[in-house]
Enzyme design. Sequence first.
Site, mmCIF file in Angstrom:
data_model
loop_
_atom_site.group_PDB
_atom_site.id
_atom_site.type_symbol
_atom_site.label_atom_id
_atom_site.label_comp_id
_atom_site.label_asym_id
_atom_site.label_seq_id
_atom_site.Cartn_x
_atom_site.Cartn_y
_atom_site.Cartn_z
ATOM 1 C CG ASP A 115 -1.014 0.995 1.223
ATOM 2 O OD1 ASP A 115 -2.563 1.576 -0.040
ATOM 3 O OD2 ASP A 115 -1.407 2.096 1.793
ATOM 4 C CD GLU A 121 -2.175 2.507 -4.003
ATOM 5 O OE1 GLU A 121 -3.896 3.089 -3.509
ATOM 6 O OE2 GLU A 121 -1.838 2.455 -2.383
#
Length: 783
Positions: free
Chosen positions: A412, A465
């Site tokens: 993330d 990401e």
Amino acid sequence: MPIGPSPSPALPEPLLRIIEARHHDPFEVLGSHRQDDGTATVHAFLPQAERARINEAGIDLERIPGTDLFAWEGPADQLAQHSHYRVTWYDRQGRVESRCDPYTFGPQLGDFDLHLFGEGRHWHAYRFLGSHRRTVDGVEGFQFAVWAPGAHRVSVIGDFNNWDGRAHPMRVRGGSGVWELFIPDLTPGTLYKYELRDGGGNVHVKIDPYANAFQERPDNACILTAPSSYRWGDAEWLAARAKRDWQHSPISVYEIHLGSWQREADGSFLNYREIAKRLAAYCTEMGFNYVELLPVTEHPLDASWGYQATGYFAPTARFGAPDDFRAFVDELHKHDIGVLLDWVPAHFPRDTTALAKYDGTALYEHADPRQGEHKDWGTLIFNYGRHEVKNFLLSSALYWLAEYHIDGLRVDAVASMLYLDYSREDGEWIPNKYGGNENLDAVDFLRQLNTVTHEQHPGSLMVAEESTSWPQVSRPTYLGGLGFSMKWNMGWMHDTLSYMEKDPIYRHYHHDLLTFGLLYAFTENFVLPFSHDEVVHGKKSMLDKMPGDAWQKFASLRLLYTFMFTYPGKKLLFQGCEFGQGQEWNFDAEADWYLLERPQHQGIKQIVRDLNQLYQAHPALHEVDFDSAGFEWIDCHDSSQSVLSYLRKSKDGKQIVCCAFNFTPVPRENYRIGVPLPGYYREAMNSDAELYGGSNVGNRGGVHAEPVSWMGRPNSIPLALPPLAGVVMVHEPEVDAAAETADTPTATAEGAAAAAPRGSAASPGAAAGSDADAGADPDATPG
């Protein structure tokens, strides 16, 4: 901390430090110590005890007046046969406690482990840090170890010692900053934490960063666990994964949040095992071959969705015990479904019981807020330049891959890790040693992370990401890349949704939003994500993003998914998007499954299922996702009619799939596109099919190429392009036209073909008086 008797100021300083819980080396005082004159001394700190004795030796311990410290001095021979003696004590109510004295055991941690940890090269630090069931010299108990170099005293506290920090102080291992203690007689299920005294004399109660299980929130104590006895049944899956050529295979990911995918009838959470049964059946039905879980690492706040983790080595207790989560992964593997886990090394919460200022100093984070704070998120940033912090994160990643057989991690907020000035104004950040804004320590950490995980767990996927143009995110580290397997294509996602949200009448002004992505589509190994982030915080659900009336919204969503499943890149859809969730995602309630009672939503679900099958059945749609050899524009210039067309090709070039998309509600009859080969082009997918809720404008199962030069190609096919729809035409060898059109095609496992005659009634959203018979410019060439 419980308050005991006031100690006498006349006591020796070492004893005072034990009583006042400020001794950095309790083994200097506690336990037994042989003297040069042949005598021995024993000290035991026993709060709540009235009297105590050493069982085996029959020795009564005497309380030091005014303290909870008990002592004995006598001939060493009396203890010679009892190196690990048991102390029994009686409290004021006459209750008996009997435990082996932990201060009779020597250091348990190996010097090599500590050395590797200090260098940031201990890939499995979780195997010696944290709490672990051990048998030492025939005595069972739990070994505790925690890194806290700034602490002046660390104790294990728990329900076994009334959470009293004076009872079980730990020893520090030299300059490593690691504190350890073996406590006999503890059993699985016991609750514990650490109590730390910092350099200023302040006391902090903290969780174990390496704990394997926690209480369910709002409680947050760590739980002692025995080594797992779970018997895995996924050996074949893991062996196949290691050999899988994933780059040339279909990958369709179903992203879910375990707390809101499905729930019990009363609204309570399902157990990991029950979720696994339902999820495996659903993914098998829908054709998804991976699931991606929003973080299941333990976290205190439901509203963080798991992205503010406190337990980096523990699956959340919301849905069951650690072995329940093992069973979850195992069940999905038995159905040939991979499991990816969202993992958050970019930041951590400020919770006072967790990592923040762990030992009273900025230990896991940077001390300078210009480096150590995410103001947007109210969180703290890991200090990737500190070996032990880097080791903590590397070990966490490997822990999930090794102990839970996770098939990969979606990392993330990578962009926030890479840039020192991420979401900061001038003066709010510190340049690197070269004066740049790159976080060099984070770059080194990510490269090491990807190198080690791929080496130790072949076939595992590391997905970034990352929302910027940082180069070579998904290229090997030996070529200068970051080493990720894949990267989310955030640019494609934003551009495509921006285009689809516009009224069709204005789309021809923004045609470049659909075509620009092909300029960089093969610079990385991309995943096409329609994730949870796109359906929250006022961004609307996927269905509600689409403009127009209800019919046009559903048609546009079917068109969007058809475009996605034929565009280069692996696929990802968030829960609810696959059936047209009406409202934004709500983490605190299950998805709107009741909508499947309505035909329009059934149509969305059906087309997603058929697109998955089409995508997986046709090599041209998945074999060459990361190379321009698998894609070729037919026509990218027809902005005036908002039509796009392109070819997808298999690795060997033998399979050709033509894809054409009409982004207006105007049906276009006899829309001619150039094709590379003569023969028959079967309509394998039509998002306007009646089966999906469309108007059924179609091509009667397929069309034959005509020797009409068009768009620079010797052959062409005239298509009926339905309104707000995409068609997928698969090239097949020449077949008899009469035989091909004799039967009305129906939806198949690979996709539904429109059954209506070409040019049948337009959709309710079609514009009147359109130029439906206009074809593309014959002089147009691929861009």
